[in-house]
Design a protein around this motif. Structure first.
Motif, short mmCIF file in Angstrom:
data_model
loop_
_atom_site.label_atom_id
_atom_site.label_comp_id
_atom_site.label_asym_id
_atom_site.label_seq_id
_atom_site.Cartn_x
_atom_site.Cartn_y
_atom_site.Cartn_z
N ALA A 266 0.67 -0.79 -0.17
CA ALA A 266 -0.17 0.48 -0.25
C ALA A 266 0.84 1.72 0.05
N LEU A 267 0.67 1.89 -0.76
CA LEU A 267 1.00 3.47 -0.67
C LEU A 267 0.47 4.47 -0.58
N THR A 268 0.53 5.23 1.17
CA THR A 268 0.22 5.77 2.04
C THR A 268 1.06 7.04 2.17
N ASP A 269 0.66 7.16 1.58
CA ASP A 269 1.57 9.55 1.15
C ASP A 269 0.06 10.37 2.11
N HIS A 270 0.59 11.30 3.20
CA HIS A 270 0.28 11.73 4.09
C HIS A 270 -0.60 13.13 2.94
N ASP A 271 -1.56 13.13 3.59
CA ASP A 271 -2.45 13.25 2.87
C ASP A 271 -2.66 13.49 1.98
N ILE A 272 -2.53 12.78 1.03
CA ILE A 272 -2.51 13.01 -0.23
C ILE A 272 -2.40 12.04 -1.57
N VAL A 273 -3.47 12.04 -2.47
CA VAL A 273 -3.68 10.24 -3.03
C VAL A 273 -2.62 10.38 -4.38
#
Ligand SMILES: [Zn+2]
Ligand SMILES: [Zn+2]
Length: 291
Positions: A35-42
């Motif tokens: 899973a890619l889980t960037d901070h507050d951004i997709v």
């Protein structure tokens, strides 16, 4: 090494690798559910999906990590299997981003007033593609010669009690869990160690369970076996799926673990996938074809 890693960051937030580099590294490390889980951004997801498509035995889960506040602490919530094309959700993220930029600009103005000017352009360039924040202002302060280190920048100006500090827009964990559930996501509490130290983790877990939290990170980064045992016990008592990830940023440091270098077993990962299947969200992941 685990076959799964459910928590990693790219250049679209504060990681050092592009989504492509990150997916390739995870794959090389043997990760097959990622899973890619960037901070507050997709915004890194399109590139990550494009890269994931090169591998026919790789599942990419669309994810995000969102920051929330409780009194005296910050709580991070992961969302997996989110419908990241949802217009209302994207609008909410855009407004968060705008308020983050506005806040950073205010802090830069305060520094000017304090006689420690930094150029906004330098702050932006330190942030690059990522979400601008205090670390980037700190780097600009170092570059301008006002302080000798990022630590000093925080200690003298940017900490919660510092003279240049501006509070950010606050979101409660309940609001964020609601946002994530609203786009079909599965919500997981990230890195609970700091919250355990604060002493109110059990009551917070109860509260978040009521809001719709499903998972809790247990197999995280450098957590030791006894910590893992403690958090696994908590997850079990509260009925949370015990998940985990490396939280890889590519920044080095003693606690850094490579993607997949965590003792996350497959059973809870299968539970997560099963839940996504039940909720009709599994198709949002690029699901590997069985070989
Ligand atoms: Zn976090
Ligand atoms: Zn993270």
């Amino acid at each position: 090494m685990s076959l799964a890693d459910l928590h990693c960051h790219s250049t679209f937030s504060d990681g050092r690798l592009t989504p492509t580099e990150l997916v390739d590294l995870a794959y090389r490390n043997g990760v097959r559910i990622f899973a890619l889980t960037d901070h507050d951004i997709v915004d890194g997801l399109p590139e990550a999906f494009e890269t994931a498509a090169r591998y026919d035995d790789f599942t990419l889960i669309p994810g995000i990590e969102m920051s929330t506040d409780v009194p005296g602490n910050e709580v991070h919530i992961l969302g997996h299997f989110i419908d990241w094309h949802d217009d209302a959700f994207l609008g909410r993220l855009r407004r968060l981003q705008e308020s983050r930029v506005g806040r950073a600009r205010l802090m830069v103005e305060r520094l000017v007033e304090l006689g420690k000017p930094v150029a906004w352009e330098r702050v932006q360039s330190f942030a690059g593609d990522g979400a601008v924040g205090r670390p980037h202002i700190a780097l600009a302060l170092v570059e301008a010669g006002h302080v000798s280190s990022v630590n000093e920048a925080f200690n003298l100006y940017l900490s919660r009690t510092g003279p240049a500090y501006v509070q950010r827009d606050r979101l409660t964990p309940e609001e964020v869990i609601g946002l994530l559930l609203g786009v079909g996501g599965i919500a997981t509490l990230a890195h609970p160690r700091e919250l355990l130290a604060a002493g109110n983790l059990e009551s917070l877990l109860e509260q978040l369970k009521g809001a719709g939290l499903t998972g809790m990170e247990v197999y995280y980064q450098d957590y030791l076996p006894d910590e893992i045992e403690t958090f696994r016990g908590m997850a079990e008592r509260h009925g949370f799926i015990p998940l985990g990830g490396s939280d890889y940023h590519g920044l080095g440091g003693p606690q850094q673990r490579e993607p997949g270098n965590i003792p996350l077993p497959m059973e809870p990962v299968e539970q997560l996938l099963e839940l996504a299947r039940e909720r009709g969200a599994l198709e949002r992941a690029r699901v590997a074809h069985a070989r």
